[in-house]
Design a protein around this motif. Structure first.
Motif, mmCIF file in Angstrom:
data_model
loop_
_atom_site.group_PDB
_atom_site.id
_atom_site.type_symbol
_atom_site.label_atom_id
_atom_site.label_comp_id
_atom_site.label_asym_id
_atom_site.label_seq_id
_atom_site.Cartn_x
_atom_site.Cartn_y
_atom_site.Cartn_z
ATOM 1 N N TRP A 16 -36.466 27.146 -27.444
ATOM 2 C CA TRP A 16 -35.822 25.907 -26.998
ATOM 3 C C TRP A 16 -34.693 25.527 -27.949
ATOM 4 O O TRP A 16 -33.601 25.130 -27.516
ATOM 5 C CB TRP A 16 -36.866 24.781 -26.933
ATOM 6 N N HIS A 19 -31.769 27.860 -27.349
ATOM 7 C CA HIS A 19 -31.064 27.544 -26.105
ATOM 8 C C HIS A 19 -30.139 26.352 -26.300
ATOM 9 O O HIS A 19 -28.990 26.347 -25.817
ATOM 10 C CB HIS A 19 -32.068 27.252 -24.981
ATOM 11 N N THR A 23 -25.910 26.391 -26.247
ATOM 12 C CA THR A 23 -25.142 25.501 -25.383
ATOM 13 C C THR A 23 -23.926 24.952 -26.115
ATOM 14 O O THR A 23 -22.848 24.774 -25.533
ATOM 15 C CB THR A 23 -26.027 24.347 -24.881
ATOM 16 N N LYS A 68 -27.784 33.601 -23.510
ATOM 17 C CA LYS A 68 -28.312 32.272 -23.197
ATOM 18 C C LYS A 68 -29.197 32.309 -21.948
ATOM 19 O O LYS A 68 -30.280 31.696 -21.916
ATOM 20 C CB LYS A 68 -27.155 31.291 -22.987
ATOM 21 N N LYS A 72 -33.208 31.482 -21.605
ATOM 22 C CA LYS A 72 -33.717 30.492 -20.649
ATOM 23 C C LYS A 72 -34.808 31.098 -19.765
ATOM 24 O O LYS A 72 -35.824 30.436 -19.471
ATOM 25 C CB LYS A 72 -32.568 29.996 -19.759
#
Length: 600
Positions: A16, A19, A23, A68, A72
């Motif tokens: 998490w 990720h 971003t 990425k 996810k």
């Protein structure tokens, strides 16, 4: 953290975080300190010079989105599994998270510039590099997790564990045992040389690196390959088979850099955020300013000095061409050229009107930026410089197509003993919509040498040094006559950067062999500014874009050894390296012809 599957919860938390970091991730970005004062920069939503994909900064690394997305996918699978109440009675879920985490850590620690992530390279077709197989193989692909250091370094992660290696060894041993019971003439799967999956990966990486060299100033060289074995430990108690050490030694003997274990937290830098944004107001020009041919023309242009049209309708009338009654091919071709010129000049005068409504025309923009640089009396004055070739080309153009006022301004633009300074100022600003001396432009000085010395100003920002190196490399490759360029570019070259149809009988500037979209005199002008660490003022936006693409290519190929900020450069005031204005062509003769045709 939950007491059920704590390792999976820890992986979920790490994924998490990765990720979120992906971003907002921005790798090392060198935003060229370029000021765009053209009309395009005034239009809301227009592409900013520092945000275009063709510029030097690196925000969209190929493969970054794939990484990425993979993070996810694994994150969603883990969350679904752990949110299921039945998961407490199920065995731990198999996940790709350790590999993805290791790749992300390599991205964070990779030497810049990062060229790509999760990229596959082709192996050459032919005999297999595997010593134990004599069969040929078709061309296949080898994955590299991170291509870094401008392509000179390949990074590959392998998460194999000791117990998986031991299982391979047991399988190898079984083939060896079975072969002892077989007839000597029968087939055997027993190894003739020591081998395993990790060694095969190493050989494939070396073969792919040799097949995909990068071009450096010293010649073509294969990238250096680093293989990180995150979970292989030759000294693991109970799993310390000597063949693990033999495997690692074999990898190093191939020429691989082998690193063992996962990266520690102390190795990991914080994810880079968006680079420091410098607003146009923070960019400062240098007291000495380098001018190219396009700006020399703009300084004397009727578009820059004449009163502006009071309306859009008047702007269209100012350069309107008369209708042609004859229809001979020669007359028709001349008419088409006049229409093209009329449209280009009308577009430029409307740009000037838009600038006046926005932040002012060219002289107003220069006045606002340069006024704070004016020194007190007795100090070194604000100076403008250009090359001898730019002056010569400028003089030929003005004498050929310039109007009376444009030629008068051109006569006093450079240092001359013919006109005293006060007379020169009067003649230059005569008939202008600006007051005399509005910009202390006179006289423009000329560089004494044809080319700048190799020793540049020592305190220049890094971007100046990179630009100088690239310009010298481009010029060193020589030039071609315009007729030698490709058909596509030659077709585009029918029109100048200002939108005019070129006269095929007129002398054309030579283009560089490195890039046919760059003329030699333009590169030479940019080289002078970069070598001296001075702001270059230009109206040739397309050439600036092309040069920066050449800069980017030089960085990727490793030809710019010092292409990153040095010392405390990031804290220093941002000096404008290149300052872009709208082009202003010589327009007085066209305006006079249009006015005459309207009175007939």
């Amino acid at each position: 953290m939950s007491s059920v599957h704590p390792d999976l919860h820890a992986l979920k938390s790490t994924l998490w975080s990765i990720h979120e970091a992906l971003t907002n991730f921005r790798p090392l970005a060198i935003r060229p300190p370029i000021l765009d004062s053209s009309t395009e920069a005034l239009v809301p939503g227009a592409q900013d010079l520092n945000d275009g994909g063709q510029w030097l900064h690196q925000e969209n690394i190929p493969g970054l989105k794939q990484l990425k997305d993979s993070v996810k996918i694994d994150l969603d699978v883990l969350e679904k599994f752990l949110d299921d109440p039945k998961s407490s009675s199920l065995p731990p879920l198999s996940t790709n998270a350790p590999y993805l985490i290791a790749v992300w850590n390599e991205v964070l620690c990779a030497p810049p510039l990062i060229v790509s992530i999760l990229k596959s390279f082709p192996l050459p077709a032919g005999p297999s590099s595997d010593h134990n197989h004599q069969a040929t193989h078709k061309s296949s692909l080898v994955k590299v997790d991170v291509v870094a250091d401008s392509g000179k370094r390949w990074l590959r992660v392998n998460t194999i564990k000791n117990n998986r290696m031991l299982a391979e060894f047991r399988e190898i041993d079984s083939y060896l045992t079975d072969s002892e019971d077989e007839d000597e003439l029968g087939p055997s799967l027993a190894q003739k040389e020591f081998d395993n999956s990790v060694l095969r990966m190493g050989r494939s990486l070396i073969a792919a690196a040799n097949a995909n060299p990068i071009h450096l100033p010293t010649g073509a060289e294969p990238p250096r390959v680093t293989l990180r074995l995150t979970r292989l430990n030759p000294f693991e108690p109970g799993e310390d088979d000597p063949r693990i050490s033999q495997t690692i030694d074999g990898l190093r003997a191939m020429g691989l850099d082998v690193e063992l274990g996962e990266r520690s937290q102390t190795d990991l830098p914080s994810p880079l955020q968006a680079p420091r944004t410098v607003s146009p107001a923070q960019l400062v020009p240098t007291p000495s300013i380098n001018l190219d041919l396009s700006i020399l023309l703009a300084l004397v242009s009727d578009l820059t000095h004449a009163p502006l049209p009071a309306s859009i309708e008047e702007a269209h009338v100012r350069f309107a061409t008369p209708r042609v009654r004859e229809s001979t091919p020669d007359v028709q071709q001349q008419s088409e050229g006049d229409v093209t010129t009329s449209r280009a000049l009308t577009s430029q005068i409307m740009q000037e009107m838009l600038q006046e409504m926005g932040r002012g025309g060219m002289f107003e923009v220069l006045h606002t930026r340069l006024l704070p640089l004016l020194p007190p009396k007795g100090a070194e004055p604000l100076q403008f410089w250009t090359t001898e070739e730019a002056k010569e080309r400028f003089t030929r153009i003005v004498n050929k197509i310039g109007g009376p006022g444009e030629r008068r301004r051109a006569e006093v633009l450079f240092e001359t003993s013919e006109y005293p300074s006060h007379v020169a100022e009067t003649r230059f600003w005569e008939g202008s919509r600006y007051p005399p001396g509005y910009i202390p432009i006179l006289p423009i000085r000329l560089y004494r040498e044809h080319s700048p010395p190799l020793e540049g100003a020592p305190d220049r920002a890094q971007f100046f040094r990179s630009t100088e190196k690239t310009c010298r490399d481009i010029l060193a490759q020589g030039t071609d006559l315009p007729g030698a360029v490709s058909q596509k570019i030659a077709k585009q070259a029918l029109y100048s950067n200002n939108g005019f149809r070129r006269n095929p009988e007129s002398e054309r500037a030579t283009v560089t062999r490195a890039n046919a979209r760059l003329t030699a005199h333009t590169v030479q002008s940019l080289l002078w500014g970069a070598q001296r660490g001075w702001t270059t003022l230009t109206a040739n936006k397309s050439s600036v874009k092309t040069l920066l693409r050449e800069l980017k290519a030089a960085r990727v190929e490793g030809r710019l050894a010092e292409d990153f900020p040095v010392q405390n450069e990031s804290d220093a005031p941002e000096v404008i390296t290149i300052w872009i204005l709208d082009p202003r062509s010589l327009a007085e003769s066209a305006r006079e012809r249009a006015a005459l045709s309207q009175t007939v």
